[in-house]
Motif scaffolding. Structure first.
Motif, short mmCIF file in Angstrom:
data_model
loop_
_atom_site.label_atom_id
_atom_site.label_comp_id
_atom_site.label_asym_id
_atom_site.label_seq_id
_atom_site.Cartn_x
_atom_site.Cartn_y
_atom_site.Cartn_z
N UNK A 169 20.72 48.43 -40.38
CA UNK A 169 21.06 47.97 -39.04
C UNK A 169 21.63 46.56 -39.18
N UNK A 170 22.96 46.40 -39.04
CA UNK A 170 23.54 45.06 -39.15
C UNK A 170 23.19 44.22 -37.92
N UNK A 171 22.59 43.08 -38.17
CA UNK A 171 22.20 42.16 -37.11
C UNK A 171 22.92 40.83 -37.32
N UNK A 172 23.79 40.47 -36.42
CA UNK A 172 24.48 39.19 -36.51
C UNK A 172 23.72 38.19 -35.64
N UNK A 173 23.34 37.07 -36.22
CA UNK A 173 22.57 36.07 -35.49
C UNK A 173 23.34 34.76 -35.53
N UNK A 174 23.72 34.27 -34.37
CA UNK A 174 24.57 33.08 -34.30
C UNK A 174 23.94 32.02 -33.41
N UNK A 221 33.04 51.31 -40.06
CA UNK A 221 32.14 52.32 -40.61
C UNK A 221 31.46 53.12 -39.51
N UNK A 222 31.67 52.69 -38.26
CA UNK A 222 31.02 53.37 -37.14
C UNK A 222 29.58 52.96 -36.95
N UNK A 223 29.19 51.83 -37.52
CA UNK A 223 27.80 51.39 -37.43
C UNK A 223 27.47 50.83 -36.05
N UNK A 224 26.22 51.01 -35.62
CA UNK A 224 25.73 50.38 -34.41
C UNK A 224 25.19 49.00 -34.80
N UNK A 225 25.82 47.97 -34.30
CA UNK A 225 25.46 46.61 -34.68
C UNK A 225 25.03 45.81 -33.45
N UNK A 226 24.29 44.75 -33.71
CA UNK A 226 23.79 43.90 -32.63
C UNK A 226 24.13 42.44 -32.95
N UNK A 227 24.57 41.70 -31.93
CA UNK A 227 24.75 40.26 -32.04
C UNK A 227 23.69 39.57 -31.19
N UNK A 228 22.90 38.73 -31.81
CA UNK A 228 21.97 37.86 -31.10
C UNK A 228 22.58 36.47 -31.12
N UNK A 229 22.89 35.96 -29.93
CA UNK A 229 23.71 34.75 -29.83
C UNK A 229 22.98 33.72 -28.97
N UNK A 230 22.66 32.59 -29.58
CA UNK A 230 21.94 31.54 -28.87
C UNK A 230 22.74 30.26 -28.75
N UNK A 231 22.56 29.56 -27.65
CA UNK A 231 23.23 28.27 -27.43
C UNK A 231 22.41 27.48 -26.42
N UNK A 232 22.76 26.21 -26.27
CA UNK A 232 22.03 25.39 -25.31
C UNK A 232 22.32 25.83 -23.87
N UNK A 233 23.59 26.21 -23.61
CA UNK A 233 23.96 26.60 -22.25
C UNK A 233 25.14 27.56 -22.30
N UNK A 234 25.47 28.14 -21.15
CA UNK A 234 26.53 29.15 -21.08
C UNK A 234 27.89 28.59 -21.49
N UNK A 235 28.12 27.29 -21.27
CA UNK A 235 29.42 26.74 -21.62
C UNK A 235 29.62 26.57 -23.12
N UNK A 236 28.59 26.94 -23.91
CA UNK A 236 28.73 26.92 -25.36
C UNK A 236 28.75 28.33 -25.96
N UNK A 237 28.84 29.32 -25.11
CA UNK A 237 28.97 30.71 -25.55
C UNK A 237 30.46 31.07 -25.57
#
Length: 314
Positions: free
Chosen positions: A153-158, A176-192
């Motif tokens: 399970x590829x997990x991208x964490x940023x 490859x057709x893989x189901x992947x997840x991005x977990x993305x954290x920031x101080x606020x929405x303007x940094x996403x």
């Protein structure tokens, strides 16, 4: 006209023309360059050194992750945040101007096709001596056993601008057709920024902001703690501030998950000569009289390391 000259076996020096310069959110820019020879050599997770001035200020080039590349079109894109004089000057360059870059530099993320290709791709030669416990928690997989990409399970964490080197990797897994997840954290929405790129590739994007302005309130580690991985073995690809890397690496270690981290250190040459970017990595030799660690160069030995290789408290 594009000009290149060889620096070493993997990198070229290029005068890259600026094709576009876009401010995605205040202080966050995406730069698209024409650099055909360099673009053909890129691998996900590598970086380039960018010389933003022909003068003496700023004197040193800036290391910037490769956000995207297209070998057929001969282009590459860089995602960066204005944090000082160099990136400030870079942000004021316009379409039609050019700048000197060299790369691609460093290693890259472990790619899906390499998971079944042999042990050295799963656990590096410098992996610590207890690597028999490295994979899979209770399901111990010997270091010489290949791992099927279908079971990963590829997990991208940023964290913040740490999202920059992840899209080419997400594209590889998408193909490859893989189901992947991005977990993305920031101080606020303007940094996403660029989360929509992952959504367009079919990645399940989950966001956490410290001020609660988008997604879950809190840090990206909160998303990781509540994650249901099903019957697959997570392989984490992590990039962001060092405290975040350390926290995610600890969580991954506790769970017995595979975890790679991309370190961001100050560097001057990017070629392994100046030693300004060294970090400590484990050797596992303390039981035979060794000190248990050595110095590694982030620019050439990294920037990607297995999380259990890194001496986080060094």
């Amino acid at each position: 006209m594009q000009k290149t000259s060889s620096i070493n076996s993997s990198a070229v020096l290029a005068d890259a023309a600026i094709l576009s310069q876009e401010e995605l959110k205040p202080g966050f820019f995406r730069l698209v360059l024409s650099a055909p020879e360099l673009a053909r050599r890129c691998q996900p997770g590598q970086f380039v050194q960018v010389r933003v001035s022909d003068g003496v200020a700023p004197l040193l080039p800036r290391p910037i992750s490769i956000h995207g590349f297209d070998g057929e079109q001969g282009t590459l894109s860089l995602l960066y945040h204005v944090a000082g004089q160099g990136t400030g000057k870079l942000s004021r360059l316009a379409v039609g101007e050019s700048l000197k870059i060299w790369g691609p530099l460093g290693n890259g993320w472990i790619m899906p096709e390499n998971l079944t290709g042999g042990s050295k791709n799963l656990v590096s030669d410098s992996e610590v001596s207890d690597s028999q416990n490295f994979v899979g928690g209770s399901e111990k997989i010997p270091t010489d056993a290949p791992v099927d990409a279908d079971k990963i399970l590829p997990l991208f964490v940023a964290g913040g601008i740490g999202v920059a080197p992840l899209p080419p990797l997400a594209k590889a897994w998408r193909d490859l057709g893989a189901e992947a997840i991005l977990l993305y954290g920031a101080r606020s929405a303007d940094q996403i920024v660029t989360a929509d790129e992952f959504t367009a590739m079919g990645v399940d994007v989950r966001i956490a902001t410290e001020d609660g302005s988008e997604g879950v309130t809190g840090r990206v580690t909160e998303l990781l703690k509540d994650l249901n991985t099903g019957d697959k073995l997570p392989l984490l690809y992590v990039c962001g501030p060092k405290p975040m890397l350390k926290a995610v690496a600890q969580l991954a270690d506790d769970q017995g998950w595979l975890c790679q981290v991309s370190l961001e250190e100050r560097m001057c040459c990017g070629l392994g000569a100046c030693l300004s970017c060294v970090c400590k990595t484990k050797t596992g030799d303390e039981k035979v009289g060794g000190k248990g660690w050595t110095h590694a160069k982030v620019c050439t030995d990294g920037p990607v390391f297995w999380s259990r290789e890194v001496v986080w408290n060094g």
